[in-house]
Design a protein around this motif. Sequence first.
Motif, PDB file in Angstrom:
ATOM      1  N   TRP A  10       0.778  -1.351  -0.373  1.00 48.02           N
ATOM      2  CA  TRP A  10      -0.476  -0.337  -0.083  1.00 48.02           C
ATOM      3  C   TRP A  10       1.155   0.533   0.232  1.00 48.02           C
ATOM      4  CZ3 TRP A  10       0.361  -2.994   3.720  1.00 48.02           C
ATOM      5  CH2 TRP A  10       1.152  -3.063   4.964  1.00 48.02           C
ATOM      6  N   ASN A  12       1.124   5.431   2.262  1.00 48.20           N
ATOM      7  CA  ASN A  12       0.313   5.630   3.151  1.00 48.20           C
ATOM      8  C   ASN A  12       0.931   7.520   2.424  1.00 48.20           C
ATOM      9  OD1 ASN A  12       0.914   3.823   4.571  1.00 48.20           O
ATOM     10  ND2 ASN A  12       2.875   4.100   5.088  1.00 48.20           N
ATOM     11  N   THR A  74       6.781   3.453   7.991  1.00 54.19           N
ATOM     12  CA  THR A  74       6.384   5.509   9.043  1.00 54.19           C
ATOM     13  C   THR A  74       7.221   5.697   9.898  1.00 54.19           C
ATOM     14  OG1 THR A  74       5.426   3.196  10.683  1.00 54.19           O
ATOM     15  CG2 THR A  74       3.639   3.967   8.763  1.00 54.19           C
ATOM     16  N   TRP A  99       2.322   8.916  12.552  1.00 48.34           N
ATOM     17  CA  TRP A  99       1.451   8.116  11.515  1.00 48.34           C
ATOM     18  C   TRP A  99       0.321   7.264  12.722  1.00 48.34           C
ATOM     19  CZ3 TRP A  99       2.342   8.258   6.719  1.00 48.34           C
ATOM     20  CH2 TRP A  99       3.956   9.197   6.526  1.00 48.34           C
ATOM     21  N   ARG A 101      -2.475   5.053  11.437  1.00 53.28           N
ATOM     22  CA  ARG A 101      -3.123   3.278  10.373  1.00 53.28           C
ATOM     23  C   ARG A 101      -5.138   4.193  10.180  1.00 53.28           C
ATOM     24  NH1 ARG A 101      -5.325  -0.930  11.612  1.00 53.28           N
ATOM     25  NH2 ARG A 101      -4.031  -0.815  13.705  1.00 53.28           N
ATOM     26  N   TYR A 102      -5.614   3.612   8.970  1.00 53.82           N
ATOM     27  CA  TYR A 102      -6.849   4.062   8.622  1.00 53.82           C
ATOM     28  C   TYR A 102      -7.569   2.622   8.207  1.00 53.82           C
ATOM     29  CZ  TYR A 102      -5.414   5.185   4.114  1.00 53.82           C
ATOM     30  OH  TYR A 102      -4.852   5.915   2.757  1.00 53.82           O
ATOM     31  N   GLU A 106      -3.464  -3.995  13.016  1.00 50.63           N
ATOM     32  CA  GLU A 106      -2.395  -3.954  13.819  1.00 50.63           C
ATOM     33  C   GLU A 106      -1.368  -4.851  13.614  1.00 50.63           C
ATOM     34  OE1 GLU A 106      -1.169  -3.425  18.413  1.00 50.63           O
ATOM     35  OE2 GLU A 106      -3.446  -3.623  17.568  1.00 50.63           O
ATOM     36  N   GLY A 109      -0.671  -4.462   9.641  1.00 50.82           N
ATOM     37  CA  GLY A 109      -0.399  -3.151   9.381  1.00 50.82           C
ATOM     38  C   GLY A 109      -1.255  -2.797   7.859  1.00 50.82           C
ATOM     39  N   GLY A 110      -1.381  -1.414   7.250  1.00 48.57           N
ATOM     40  CA  GLY A 110      -2.235  -1.100   6.761  1.00 48.57           C
ATOM     41  C   GLY A 110      -2.025   0.595   6.330  1.00 48.57           C
ATOM     42  N   PRO A 111      -2.484   1.304   5.724  1.00 41.13           N
ATOM     43  CA  PRO A 111      -2.277   2.327   4.877  1.00 41.13           C
ATOM     44  C   PRO A 111      -2.571   2.920   6.036  1.00 41.13           C
ATOM     45  CG  PRO A 111      -4.432   1.345   4.056  1.00 41.13           C
ATOM     46  CD  PRO A 111      -3.428   0.541   4.513  1.00 41.13           C
ATOM     47  N   SER A 112      -1.633   4.163   6.493  1.00 37.62           N
ATOM     48  CA  SER A 112      -1.524   5.199   7.241  1.00 37.62           C
ATOM     49  C   SER A 112      -1.293   6.649   6.239  1.00 37.62           C
ATOM     50  CB  SER A 112      -0.199   4.827   8.024  1.00 37.62           C
ATOM     51  OG  SER A 112      -0.581   3.260   8.572  1.00 37.62           O
TER      52      SER A 112
END
Length: 122
Positions: A10, A12, A74, A99, A101-102, A106, A109-112
């Motif tokens: 992804w 960020n 991040t 950062w 994360r949205y 946890e 991870g994922g887009p932040s």
Amino acid sequence: MPTACPAIGWTNTVVVTVSGPVDAVRDVAVCTGTGCTPPAPSDPPVLPLEVAPAPSPTSTAAGAVWRLPVLMGTPDRAVVELRDAADRPLLTETVRTRWIRYGGSEQCGGPSTAEVTVRAPR
């Protein structure tokens, strides 16, 4: 039990708010990580896109806001560069990033998004 994360990637986003007199600011560049340097406007982009030229800003009461995609890391610091119409640097500043994360999880991870503010030089 260990968590199995899908092999995905992804981008960020660093949201840069430029406060103060923004009339001379035509572009914003950002890079993330320790010791990074925003590339010259003529440098070809690195894929995956680590440093992005900013699209047109959004005007707010606080100033102008640029949203810039960066790699999926991040780091706790980024370098923001404000450029004029001739692509000359007006300001280069190291900023701290926090950062949020949205997406994702946890464990995997994922887009932040990190929001930073810099003041345009007078």
